[in-house]
Motif scaffolding. Structure first.
Motif, PDB file in Angstrom:
ATOM      1  N   GLN A  43      55.606  54.154  34.145  1.00 24.63           N
ATOM      2  CA  GLN A  43      56.877  53.605  34.098  1.00 24.63           C
ATOM      3  C   GLN A  43      57.679  54.309  35.368  1.00 24.63           C
ATOM      4  O   GLN A  43      57.740  55.556  35.563  1.00 24.63           O
ATOM      5  CB  GLN A  43      57.498  53.432  32.971  1.00 24.63           C
ATOM      6  N   VAL A  44      58.634  53.743  36.033  1.00 28.53           N
ATOM      7  CA  VAL A  44      59.433  54.006  36.888  1.00 28.53           C
ATOM      8  C   VAL A  44      60.835  54.615  36.190  1.00 28.53           C
ATOM      9  O   VAL A  44      61.337  54.058  35.561  1.00 28.53           O
ATOM     10  CB  VAL A  44      60.030  53.003  38.008  1.00 28.53           C
ATOM     11  N   VAL A  45      61.106  56.028  36.740  1.00 30.53           N
ATOM     12  CA  VAL A  45      62.264  56.732  36.224  1.00 30.53           C
ATOM     13  C   VAL A  45      62.989  57.291  37.412  1.00 30.53           C
ATOM     14  O   VAL A  45      62.400  57.446  38.207  1.00 30.53           O
ATOM     15  CB  VAL A  45      61.970  57.700  35.176  1.00 30.53           C
ATOM     16  N   GLN A  46      64.237  57.584  37.157  1.00 35.13           N
ATOM     17  CA  GLN A  46      64.896  58.264  38.459  1.00 35.13           C
ATOM     18  C   GLN A  46      65.307  60.046  37.975  1.00 35.13           C
ATOM     19  O   GLN A  46      65.424  60.336  36.719  1.00 35.13           O
ATOM     20  CB  GLN A  46      66.420  57.903  38.334  1.00 35.13           C
ATOM     21  N   VAL A  47      64.727  60.752  38.842  1.00 36.03           N
ATOM     22  CA  VAL A  47      64.608  62.327  38.664  1.00 36.03           C
ATOM     23  C   VAL A  47      65.463  62.720  40.004  1.00 36.03           C
ATOM     24  O   VAL A  47      65.072  62.563  40.896  1.00 36.03           O
ATOM     25  CB  VAL A  47      63.209  62.735  38.695  1.00 36.03           C
ATOM     26  N   SER A  48      66.848  63.234  39.451  1.00 38.70           N
ATOM     27  CA  SER A  48      67.691  63.660  40.575  1.00 38.70           C
ATOM     28  C   SER A  48      68.073  62.821  41.646  1.00 38.70           C
ATOM     29  O   SER A  48      67.864  63.014  42.873  1.00 38.70           O
ATOM     30  CB  SER A  48      67.097  65.115  41.270  1.00 38.70           C
TER      31      SER A  48
END
Length: 134
Positions: A43-48
């Motif tokens: 799954q796509v997530v936002q990291v910084s």
């Protein structure tokens, strides 16, 4: 005392295994180990502020005196190399890969449980693969 308990447990498991082999004609599919784990789909997530793809392996429970020993989460682009991340005990194993839109990602892993910390041959459950086009 501990050696006696281990020897008794090993003997009981060995005898139970021999009894089931002697009477069974068709073997059932392998059962998960004494601990169960959950693998997330990619799954796509936002990291910084950056889009990344992630997958996790989370301990979901153990039988009796067993405890999660470690988990391994792996992630790769279909047909390409990937990477894995390991956790210890009850922690979540989580791995990240850079997100490439329109790409198919594959998550897999394993979770291992043991009754004693010093066990060198834990009972492991293979997880996946789970494929997702993102």
């Amino acid at each position: 005392m501990l050696r006696a308990v281990i020897a008794l447990w090993v003997s009981t498991v060995a005898l139970a295994g021999m009894a089931s082999v002697a009477t069974a004609h068709a073997q059932p599919p392998p059962q998960p180990g004494p601990c169960s784990f959950t693998l997330s789909p990619p799954q796509v997530v936002q990291v910084s502020g950056v889009d990344m793809v992630t997958a996790t392996v989370v301990p979901a429970g153990c039988l009796g005196m067993f405890e999660p020993k470690f988990g391994v989460a792996c992630l790769h682009v279909e047909g390409g190399p990937g990477k894995c991340a390991q956790s210890r005990g009850h922690e979540t194993a989580q791995v990240f890969e850079p997100y490439q839109p329109g790409t198919t990602y594959v998550s897999s892993g394993r979770g291992c449980g043991a009754m004693f910390d010093f066990t060198t041959d834990p009972n492991c459950q293979l997880l996946g693969p789970v494929t997702a086009s993102l």
